[in-house]
Design an enzyme around this catalytic site. Sequence first.
Site, PDB file in Angstrom:
ATOM      1  N   LYS A 172      -3.527 -18.674  28.474  1.00 21.70           N
ATOM      2  CA  LYS A 172      -2.650 -19.588  27.742  1.00 21.70           C
ATOM      3  C   LYS A 172      -2.810 -21.057  28.125  1.00 21.70           C
ATOM      4  O   LYS A 172      -2.532 -21.942  27.307  1.00 21.70           O
ATOM      5  CB  LYS A 172      -1.193 -19.162  27.917  1.00 21.70           C
ATOM      6  CG  LYS A 172      -0.874 -17.821  27.285  1.00 21.70           C
ATOM      7  CD  LYS A 172       0.599 -17.487  27.412  1.00 21.70           C
ATOM      8  CE  LYS A 172       0.922 -16.165  26.740  1.00 21.70           C
ATOM      9  NZ  LYS A 172       2.379 -15.864  26.768  1.00 21.70           N
ATOM     10  N   ASP A 202       6.352 -19.032  22.490  1.00 18.70           N
ATOM     11  CA  ASP A 202       7.053 -18.402  23.616  1.00 18.70           C
ATOM     12  C   ASP A 202       8.352 -19.132  23.944  1.00 18.70           C
ATOM     13  O   ASP A 202       9.342 -18.516  24.342  1.00 18.70           O
ATOM     14  CB  ASP A 202       6.169 -18.396  24.868  1.00 18.70           C
ATOM     15  CG  ASP A 202       5.056 -17.363  24.797  1.00 18.70           C
ATOM     16  OD1 ASP A 202       5.199 -16.396  24.026  1.00 18.70           O
ATOM     17  OD2 ASP A 202       4.054 -17.523  25.516  1.00 18.70           O
TER      18      ASP A 202
END
Length: 239
Positions: free
Chosen positions: A70, A106
Amino acid sequence: MVSAKTSLFCIIGDPIEHALSPIVHTELFKRYGIDAVYLAFRVKKTILKDAVKALRILGVKGFSVTMPLKVDIMNYLDVISETSVLTGAVNTVKNTGKELVGYNTDVNGVIYAFSRAGIKVNEKRIVMIGAGGAARAVVAALYTLGIRDLIVVNRTLERGLELAKHFKDKVNVKVFKLGSREAKDATLRCEILINATSVGLRSNEIVIDPSLLEGKEGVFDVVHVPPRTRLIREAEARG
């Protein structure tokens, strides 16, 4: 039916066997009549650059990014969303045909989870274990919810200090090494504990000594397979 016109989406990460995204997206494509397929590809950090290049060339419409890619994925994208800049991590990439655009969903997911549980983080003593891409999204969400002080516990101080530096103008982050006396004391005294590591993924492992879970107002785990990790079960057993 898959044809030459079928769009391709995917998720990349390592490990990848735990990913539920192919199941979820395939069901949604079917439900809404979208001509697309969604696959999972194991991509190690060492080949990430080549993998992104291949996804771009092959015209993959978009892809999800999971641990441990990420943060590194940001080096190979053309445009980064404002939320991703704040977070310092990307979990979703859209291929416009000309550019690869990175987003981070997220953050909203974490905010929703805390809101749904009715947990208010303002002025609470919070300890987060982990300092990777998922951890950065958690910090960004906590900042959005109003926290300005946070203790981060991590296996390596270097990674934790990198996270602290990234958020230094927004959140006062103290970093302790996992297993240290300072980390244990902080974890014991905190009101909210967050696991932002992959410990517990498809296993019965737990990131800390269960005895440190006594008296917590809230325990949050980014691991979603199994749905109730040992950390969550141990916390529930202690009220």
